[in-house]
Motif scaffolding. Sequence first.
Motif, PDB file in Angstrom:
ATOM      1  N   TRP A  27     -10.097  -1.565  -1.237  1.00  0.00           N
ATOM      2  CA  TRP A  27      -8.439  -1.097  -1.273  1.00  0.00           C
ATOM      3  C   TRP A  27      -8.414  -0.308  -2.326  1.00  0.00           C
ATOM      4  O   TRP A  27      -7.439   0.837  -2.005  1.00  0.00           O
ATOM      5  CB  TRP A  27      -7.793  -2.578  -1.635  1.00  0.00           C
ATOM      6  CG  TRP A  27      -8.029  -3.198  -0.236  1.00  0.00           C
ATOM      7  CD1 TRP A  27      -8.452  -4.639  -0.184  1.00  0.00           C
ATOM      8  CD2 TRP A  27      -7.159  -3.159   1.134  1.00  0.00           C
ATOM      9  NE1 TRP A  27      -8.394  -5.254   1.152  1.00  0.00           N
ATOM     10  CE2 TRP A  27      -7.571  -4.278   1.540  1.00  0.00           C
ATOM     11  CE3 TRP A  27      -6.604  -1.915   1.627  1.00  0.00           C
ATOM     12  CZ2 TRP A  27      -7.070  -4.331   3.079  1.00  0.00           C
ATOM     13  CZ3 TRP A  27      -6.197  -1.985   2.826  1.00  0.00           C
ATOM     14  CH2 TRP A  27      -6.510  -3.079   3.515  1.00  0.00           C
ATOM     15  N   SER A  45      -4.860  -2.933  -6.098  1.00  0.00           N
ATOM     16  CA  SER A  45      -5.887  -3.373  -5.269  1.00  0.00           C
ATOM     17  C   SER A  45      -6.028  -4.741  -5.237  1.00  0.00           C
ATOM     18  O   SER A  45      -6.833  -5.456  -4.486  1.00  0.00           O
ATOM     19  CB  SER A  45      -7.165  -2.314  -5.703  1.00  0.00           C
ATOM     20  OG  SER A  45      -7.597  -2.446  -6.875  1.00  0.00           O
ATOM     21  N   GLU A 102      -6.160   3.375  -1.301  1.00  0.00           N
ATOM     22  CA  GLU A 102      -5.071   3.660  -1.904  1.00  0.00           C
ATOM     23  C   GLU A 102      -4.916   5.132  -2.119  1.00  0.00           C
ATOM     24  O   GLU A 102      -3.865   5.849  -1.864  1.00  0.00           O
ATOM     25  CB  GLU A 102      -4.525   2.801  -3.144  1.00  0.00           C
ATOM     26  CG  GLU A 102      -4.345   1.451  -2.726  1.00  0.00           C
ATOM     27  CD  GLU A 102      -4.718   0.595  -4.252  1.00  0.00           C
ATOM     28  OE1 GLU A 102      -4.712   1.040  -5.056  1.00  0.00           O
ATOM     29  OE2 GLU A 102      -4.663  -0.588  -4.127  1.00  0.00           O
ATOM     30  N   SER A 149      -3.256   1.422  -9.750  1.00  0.00           N
ATOM     31  CA  SER A 149      -4.115   1.087  -8.753  1.00  0.00           C
ATOM     32  C   SER A 149      -4.805  -0.012  -8.736  1.00  0.00           C
ATOM     33  O   SER A 149      -5.284  -0.584  -7.968  1.00  0.00           O
ATOM     34  CB  SER A 149      -5.127   2.471  -8.880  1.00  0.00           C
ATOM     35  OG  SER A 149      -6.054   2.371  -7.760  1.00  0.00           O
ATOM     36  N   LEU A 185       0.704  -1.323   0.021  1.00  0.00           N
ATOM     37  CA  LEU A 185      -0.099   0.024  -0.035  1.00  0.00           C
ATOM     38  C   LEU A 185       0.838   1.381  -0.032  1.00  0.00           C
ATOM     39  O   LEU A 185       0.588   2.222  -0.741  1.00  0.00           O
ATOM     40  CB  LEU A 185      -0.953  -0.076   1.252  1.00  0.00           C
ATOM     41  CG  LEU A 185      -2.256   0.985   1.105  1.00  0.00           C
ATOM     42  CD1 LEU A 185      -3.086   0.690   0.099  1.00  0.00           C
ATOM     43  CD2 LEU A 185      -2.613   1.062   2.682  1.00  0.00           C
ATOM     44  N   THR A 203       1.184   3.790  -3.011  1.00  0.00           N
ATOM     45  CA  THR A 203       0.811   5.450  -2.870  1.00  0.00           C
ATOM     46  C   THR A 203       1.881   6.120  -3.255  1.00  0.00           C
ATOM     47  O   THR A 203       1.571   7.476  -3.630  1.00  0.00           O
ATOM     48  CB  THR A 203       0.246   5.507  -1.515  1.00  0.00           C
ATOM     49  OG1 THR A 203       1.236   5.078  -0.488  1.00  0.00           O
ATOM     50  CG2 THR A 203      -1.111   4.743  -1.331  1.00  0.00           C
TER      51      THR A 203
END
Length: 529
Positions: A477, A455, A481, A451, A230, A234
């Motif tokens: 998720w 996820s 994010e 992304s 994560l 990010t």
Amino acid sequence: MTDTNKIPDPDPRVMDFDTDYELGQDNIRPLGLDIHNPVFVISAGVIVLFVVVALLNQEASAAFFGWLRPFLTSTFDWYLMWSVNLLLLFCVFIAVTPLGKVRIGGRDARPDYSLPGWIAMLFSAGMGIGLLFFSVLEPMYYTLPELNAWPLGLDPAVAGNETMGIVGTIFHWGLNAWAVYVVVGLALAIFYFNLGLPMTLRSAFYPVLGERVWGWPGHVIDTLAVFATLFGLTTTLGLGAQQVAAGLNDVFGVPVSDTLIVGLIVGITAIALGSVLLGMDAGVKRLSEINMALAAVLFVFVLLVGPTLFLLTNFGAVLRDYLIQLAPLSSPIGRADDGYMHGWTTFYWAWWIAWSPFVGMFIARISKGRTVREFVLYVLVVPSFVCALWMSVFGGLALHQMAGGYDGVAEVVAAYKPELTLFRMLDQLPLYSITAPVSLVLIVVFFVTSSDSGSLVIDTITAGGKMDAPVAQRVFWCTFEGLVAIALLLGGGLNALQGAAVSMGIPFTIVVLAMAWCLFLALRSERHK
């Protein structure tokens, strides 16, 4: 284990995903979800708490992350560099030994995807936005004397060192980086397709933990993997949002603000949610192929309208010097280039390691039917070569422009505006009104694929390795994010993004090193079958 060449068969409970005892634990199913207890509960709870605290204490978050990254990269430099070196040597070892003949999925397995489609998907997931953000920035950063970041302390202005700016960049995006992905991806693929264990990080530790892997030791491993994925992801999303905002300002005059960046993250995350609903083949695969096509068009344009002969000739020199300098750049001993090694290299190694559950699991899912040797060759060498070519052309053109008297790129680098470097370089080429919007679209598509696939990976881990967990969990998720990226950007900007990635990459390095040993045991067992 009584037979060191054979891994014992796992508890049959883990093979039956229709029971209520997947991985030896009861699953919680509120609102129709399929949550692996307690990995989902712990990781989701901590992430929600992090977002709330960071948004409510933005100044304190900025100060903390501003201190965290330089502290970690300077304290754990030797640990990160030697760890990545060991992983690269391990990849070479399994490729050249008879272990390389093992086929993912068994002797009769065949690939699910064509070779071009497979390469497109692993390349899009593995590098993504970073190619556009750093390809012009890094070579220029390592060349300007006022920034004190010459690789190995070698002045690129001195005869014989002209390629060092680009070589220093390629080092961060080449063999060492992809070796991390090879180890994690191959371990997950072998334990899932060959040994029938769930597609989750804990499965790789079955040779050493046995049935305990389904208990708290496994929970800890998977929870660390969620946090690493994560925060590593990010960081990339935050960089992409900053670059899109800068491009919109440069091309269309849209004022850059926190509101714009937050809006971009929200909007692009919404697009990623649409890709989530389409699934792997219709969503990620199609967007990855679009990525490759757009990237190829932009690359060919820059190569052809720029000094083509110089760029191609320089690329040959860059590859030669990269191979010559690979060992010195990999060693932390006797270095006199703190600005480069601590400011960049150790951050990159922690970032790649934090990314490794995401990229590794994604590559594992699409690699059935490949031999170990084929996997290592294509995942290690091909993307490294493409990254080297891309960085050499984009970074080489920026340096060539500076040598010709254009200081646009150097000025934004010296002013610490890295998100503008690509656009300042393209501004000197024809058709900027076309190439800049195309670059923006390319960044957005990279954003969406990262992304979406990220996820999917986190959802798989928190669902105990299920490949068909409910879409609602992936939506959760994907949404968070974006929220974590927003919290980090507002609570410290680039330092916060990079500090979060490093803080997760350092502890997860131990997990990756242990996975390499477990992978060796599994491959030896498969080879003796």
